[in-house]
Write a protein that holds these residues in place. Structure first.
Motif, PDB file in Angstrom:
ATOM      1  N   LEU A   2       8.352   2.296  -0.429  1.00 17.75           N
ATOM      2  CA  LEU A   2       8.676   1.848  -1.546  1.00 17.75           C
ATOM      3  C   LEU A   2      10.047   1.413  -2.482  1.00 17.75           C
ATOM      4  O   LEU A   2      10.296   2.288  -2.506  1.00 17.75           O
ATOM      5  N   LYS A   3      10.699   0.383  -2.120  1.00 18.29           N
ATOM      6  CA  LYS A   3      11.780   0.654  -2.576  1.00 18.29           C
ATOM      7  C   LYS A   3      11.880   0.347  -4.161  1.00 18.29           C
ATOM      8  O   LYS A   3      11.666  -0.706  -4.205  1.00 18.29           O
ATOM      9  N   ALA A 278      -3.092   4.924  -3.825  1.00 14.97           N
ATOM     10  CA  ALA A 278      -1.312   5.081  -3.790  1.00 14.97           C
ATOM     11  C   ALA A 278      -0.226   4.292  -3.466  1.00 14.97           C
ATOM     12  O   ALA A 278      -0.672   3.239  -3.269  1.00 14.97           O
ATOM     13  N   GLY A 279       0.558   4.904  -3.446  1.00 15.17           N
ATOM     14  CA  GLY A 279       1.877   4.178  -3.388  1.00 15.17           C
ATOM     15  C   GLY A 279       2.431   3.726  -1.855  1.00 15.17           C
ATOM     16  O   GLY A 279       2.755   2.570  -2.101  1.00 15.17           O
ATOM     17  N   VAL A 280       1.784   4.691  -1.316  1.00 18.75           N
ATOM     18  CA  VAL A 280       2.514   4.205  -0.023  1.00 18.75           C
ATOM     19  C   VAL A 280       1.048   3.702   0.848  1.00 18.75           C
ATOM     20  O   VAL A 280       0.245   3.729   0.533  1.00 18.75           O
ATOM     21  N   VAL A 281       1.701   2.628   1.811  1.00 21.77           N
ATOM     22  CA  VAL A 281       0.843   1.961   2.553  1.00 21.77           C
ATOM     23  C   VAL A 281       0.181   2.847   3.675  1.00 21.77           C
ATOM     24  O   VAL A 281       1.929   2.916   4.632  1.00 21.77           O
ATOM     25  N   TYR A 470      -5.223   0.030  -2.439  1.00 20.70           N
ATOM     26  CA  TYR A 470      -5.921   0.774  -3.185  1.00 20.70           C
ATOM     27  C   TYR A 470      -6.970   0.867  -1.960  1.00 20.70           C
ATOM     28  O   TYR A 470      -6.769  -0.060  -0.611  1.00 20.70           O
ATOM     29  N   TYR A 471      -7.674   2.241  -1.651  1.00 17.57           N
ATOM     30  CA  TYR A 471      -8.624   2.195   0.173  1.00 17.57           C
ATOM     31  C   TYR A 471      -9.732   2.988  -0.223  1.00 17.57           C
ATOM     32  O   TYR A 471      -9.901   3.411  -1.550  1.00 17.57           O
TER      33      TYR A 471
END
Ligand code: MYA
Length: 490
Positions: A2-3, A278-281, A470-471
């Motif tokens: 993400l930028k 997490a921020g990552v997808v 969210y996971y």
């Protein structure tokens, strides 16, 4: 990845770094080879921590992940094939499914082997609200730890031991989540770590570290117990947090080994689901929540580059605009006390009933998570005739500021759980801003979830520039709107 972006005048804030993990996931597109020659799997005793950190560059070779055994591969392939037929699993990289799709650009060498929901697909009704892979009997679980590369050892961390807590603190303080520009890094305090890692039922074996032979802590991941309700289903889970690999050991597939080992240990404790953000997808987010930020100390936030002076504004006007009342306005608002626990817990339960993805707090859990701790968690209540009618809570998570001549730390309050029944939520949160400001916070952060969206505009919160994903691990449920999410992880 993400930028960061400055979208408009009101969207002026640098996103919290959950959302902006700067690390690029450079890895071999193929499954890493089985390189581990060591069987050093013991839990550690504490060794001296005077290692020169450069020593650890005599490193893990590229690719430390253990190749699954043939039997494991077959089993996994059949599960993934079954899930693919049902449109649930992400096709494994190099699988015929991904070949047919003509690309494996989104392939995840590790995550595609995990029981995660396939992105963008609707799950068939009959599979909803159940584990993706059925819980296994104890005898089918792997009893021995995953192999570590030569020179590295698994370590159970005893967080009540000062020296070990310091080591976790040091690892995270130097290597945990940063923003894209490496200006800010989360600086979870010692007391915060103790709070975060020791809720009722915690186990040291689930505070999992990796040490180099010299004793330096170079990796960490934690799991703490929690009961989750997703839609109507309640199930035991762990909350996973603080996944961290030393900067000098990045991109060597150590993270998947940490995740597999914590999964094995959690499974051995009889739990087969987990919740994490997490921020990552990664494959399978259940929801995605945006962060919003309320500036409390404009001058400092501008000086450190967290935010900027909006167009057509001056610093003087900005300071005036973000001023909060010096005192709270709620009649009867006071610090939460032990006598409030039962009533406040019930208040929160009633509130969380309105959302689809929540934690079920017992009174014991509630006491741990909400009783005030200096510089860690602030909780206030309004009580009328012995009944708690309203509550405010936020946790204290500061960041170290890199290379700024004026400031070393950014002090942030993170909205935890807030409930308003006898007063207006906006008024309650205005008081939360005052409390946070009076505790020396520079910024108040809140996720767009639960009812938070109702007060953002009126209270001058600005939109952040990324989403927190969210996971749910090994659980099949519909994806959810952020307003249906009622979980705040640390
Ligand atoms: S979120 C906070 C994560 N920590 C940080 O961002 C701190 C700074 N960064 C680091 O320390 C490293 O960059 C980390 C990756 C450790 C993140 N969640 O070893 P690698 C996948 C899950 O070569 P490194 C938090 O704590 C990546 O997609 N997976 O990479 C919640 C790739 O897999 P694939 C992640 O950069 C954690 C693989 O790792 C994440 O050296 C929840 C590359 O490994 C991430 N945040 O190390 C963990 N980032 O090839 C999952 C990267 O498939 C828990 N990756 O794309 C799952 C449930 C387990 C329990 C289940 C019980 C039932």
């Amino acid at each position: 990845m993400l930028k960061r972006k400055w979208s408009n005048e009101n969207d002026i804030n640098k996103t919290p770094y959950h959302l902006k993990i700067h690390t690029l996931f450079k890895h071999s597109p193929t499954q890493p080879s089985y390189l581990s020659t060591s069987t050093s799997t013991s839990t550690s005793t504490i060794m001296s921590d005077n290692t020169n950190e450069d020593d650890i560059v005599n490193q893990i070779p590229q690719g430390t992940e253990r190749e699954p055994t043939e039997a494991e591969q077959e089993k996994l392939a059949s599960i993934i094939a079954a899930l693919q037929q049902q449109n649930i699993a992400t096709p494994a990289p190099n699988s015929s499914a991904s070949a047919m799709a003509g690309t494996n650009a989104n392939a995840h060498a590790f995550w595609d082997t995990q029981p995660m929901f396939k992105q963008g697909q609707a799950a068939p009704q009959e599979l909803l609200h159940a584990p993706l892979i059925p819980n296994k009997p104890m005898e089918d679980l792997r009893q021995t730890p995953y192999n570590m590369p030569k020179g590295y050892l698994w370590a159970d961390i005893d967080i009540s031991n000062e020296a070990e807590k310091n080591q976790v603190y040091d690892l995270l303080n130097k290597n945990y989540v940063e923003d894209d520009d490496c200006m800010f890094r989360f600086d979870y305090s010692h007391e915060f770590l103790k709070w975060a890692l020791t809720p009722p039922g915690f186990q040291s074996s689930l505070h999992l570290g990796v040490r180099s032979e010299s004793g330096l802590l170079v990796g960490f991941i934690s799991a703490v117990p929690a009961t989750v309700r997703s839609c109507e289903k309640k199930f035991p889970t762990v909350e996973i947090n603080f996944l961290c690999v030393h900067k000098k050991l990045r991109s060597k597939r150590l993270a998947p080994v940490l995740i597999k080992e914590i999964t094995r240990r959690v499974n051995l404790s009889g739990v087969f689901q987990a919740v994490y953000t997490a921020g990552v997808v990664l494959p399978g987010p259940v929801s995605s929540c945006r962060y919003y930020h309320r500036t409390l100390n404009p001058k400092k936030l501008v000086e450190v580059g967290f935010t900027r002076i909006p167009a057509r504004m001056t610093m003087a006007r900005m300071v005036k605009s973000y001023k909060v009342p010096a005192e709270t306005s709620m009649v009867g608002l006071r610090v939460m006390e032990t006598k409030d626990v039962a009533s406040a817990c019930q208040l929160l339960k009633n509130h969380l009933d309105k959302f689809s993805l929540v934690i079920e707090f017992t009174e014991e859990d509630f006491e741990h998570w909400f009783m005030p701790r200096k510089d860690v968690i602030t909780s206030y209540v309004v009580e009328k005739e012995g009944v708690v009618t309203d509550m405010i809570s936020y946790y204290h998570l500061h960041s170290s500021i890199q290379k700024n001549p004026l400031h070393s730390h950014l002090r942030a309050a993170y909205s935890f759980y807030n409930v308003a029944t006898s007063v207006d939520l906006e008024d309650l949160m205005r008081d939360a801003l005052t409390l946070a400001k009076n505790e020396g916070m520079d910024v108040f952060n809140a996720l767009e979830q639960m009812k938070n969206g109702e007060f953002f505009e009126a209270l001058k919160f600005g939109k952040g520039d990324g989403n927190l994903q969210y996971y749910l691990y090994n659980w099949c449920c519909p994806t959810m709107d952020s307003k249906d999410v009622g979980i705040v992880l640390l």
